[in-house]
Every structure is written in C-alpha cells, then in structure tokens.
Design an enzyme around this catalytic site. Structure first.
Site, PDB file in Angstrom:
ATOM      1  N   THR A  46       6.211   3.471  15.527  1.00 40.68           N
ATOM      2  CA  THR A  46       6.869   3.362  16.834  1.00 40.68           C
ATOM      3  C   THR A  46       6.869   4.754  17.483  1.00 40.68           C
ATOM      4  OG1 THR A  46       9.034   3.601  15.812  1.00 40.68           O
ATOM      5  CG2 THR A  46       8.241   1.351  16.192  1.00 40.68           C
ATOM      6  N   THR A  48       8.888   7.245  19.069  1.00 40.44           N
ATOM      7  CA  THR A  48       9.696   8.401  18.671  1.00 40.44           C
ATOM      8  C   THR A  48       9.532   8.695  17.193  1.00 40.44           C
ATOM      9  OG1 THR A  48      11.284   7.971  20.433  1.00 40.44           O
ATOM     10  CG2 THR A  48      12.051   9.355  18.619  1.00 40.44           C
ATOM     11  N   CYS A  49       9.433   7.669  16.393  1.00 42.24           N
ATOM     12  CA  CYS A  49       9.291   7.837  14.950  1.00 42.24           C
ATOM     13  C   CYS A  49       8.015   8.600  14.594  1.00 42.24           C
ATOM     14  CB  CYS A  49       9.303   6.475  14.260  1.00 42.24           C
ATOM     15  SG  CYS A  49      10.738   5.473  14.666  1.00 42.24           S
ATOM     16  N   SER A  50       6.933   8.265  15.263  1.00 44.72           N
ATOM     17  CA  SER A  50       5.636   8.881  14.974  1.00 44.72           C
ATOM     18  C   SER A  50       5.426  10.212  15.682  1.00 44.72           C
ATOM     19  CB  SER A  50       4.506   7.930  15.369  1.00 44.72           C
ATOM     20  OG  SER A  50       4.520   6.796  14.539  1.00 44.72           O
TER      21      SER A  50
END
Length: 158
Positions: A46, A48-50
């Site tokens: 996703t 922000t996660c990546s």
C-alpha cells in the site's frame, strides 16, 4: 482491550518466508531475551507502507541496532508470500505474516478497511518489545504516519 506498555506480548501465530517457503515463527525464541522493534502496516504494497514506513526502518536499521535493538520486524494482515515479496529488498527487516489477523485482534489493534476493499486489517503502529514485554507502543491516528516511524522510535531509545 488494547495492549499497553508493560504488558506481555500474547503468544500468537506468525509465519515468515524463508528459502524453504513459509515457516511458522516460534514466539518464545523470536521475542524471548531480545529487544525487537516491531511495526505494523495496514497492508504490504500500500502507498504509505511501501513509500515511507518500510523504508524508514531499512534506512535506520543500523542506528536502531546501535541503540540496542536486536531485530527489526514488520507485520501485516497479509500472507507469508506477500510479506516475503514486499520485504525481499529489505533484508534488515523480518516479515511476520499475520495472515488471519490473529495478532492484531489479540492485541486489540484491528481496523476496518472494508470501505477500501481490504477487510479487517491491523492499524498502523510500532512497538518496542523487550524479552516479550511491550516497552513502548505507538499507535497512529487514522490516516497518520508519525509516531510509528523508525525516526520516532529512535527518539524513544535515547
């Protein structure tokens, strides 16, 4: 009920990807006698996660370890195949797949992502776990990315 600082991390089932495929993680061996920097993301791959969350821990891995962290781990309500692929270029971070959401449910940190087609997921958070005990817990407000970053955790480690 949400886990709190000072609580013992409950034993749940994590799976990690190895060269031999998915393998269960021995909770006591992983968390016992060690200081773990653990961060949770709503979903691998996703935005922000990546783009921010995982890279912050990769970039700050040496600094975290210099401040006493034995291992950096990430978890998400994704299977071991997805977690392994997501972290394949992040050797500094151990992927702990929580495929059924057992961990986030047990620690009281689930979120409802059905509006985004994601179902039940884990909230964005980080914790410092020392010998199985939660020393620091940083839970993000919905849509935020501040207190669960590696930079924030470094400040907590002194």
């Amino acid at each position: 009920m949400t886990i709190s600082e000072g609580d013992t991390l409950p034993k749940t089932s994590f799976v990690t990807m190895t060269d031999n495929g998915p393998e269960p993680v021995d909770h006591d061996a992983f968390f016992g006698g060690r200081k773990i920097a653990l961060f949770s993301v709503p979903g691998a791959f996703t935005p922000t996660c990546s783009a921010k969350h995982l890279p912050s821990y990769v970039e700050k891995a040496d600094e975290l370890k210099a401040k006493g962290v034995d291992e950096i781990a990430t978890t998400a309500v994704n299977d071991a195949f997805v977690m392994g692929e997501w972290t394949k270029d992040a050797a500094q971070v151990t992927p702990l797949a929580d495929g059924n959401g057992e961990f986030v449910e047990t620690v009281g940190l689930t979120m409802d992502g059905t509006g985004f087609g994601m179902g039940k997921r884990g909230q964005r958070f980080s914790m410092i776990v020392n010998d199985g005990v939660v020393e620091k817990l940083n839970v993000e407000a919905p849509g935020e990315y501040k207190v669960s970053s590696a930079e924030y955790m470094l400040g907590q480690l002194g």
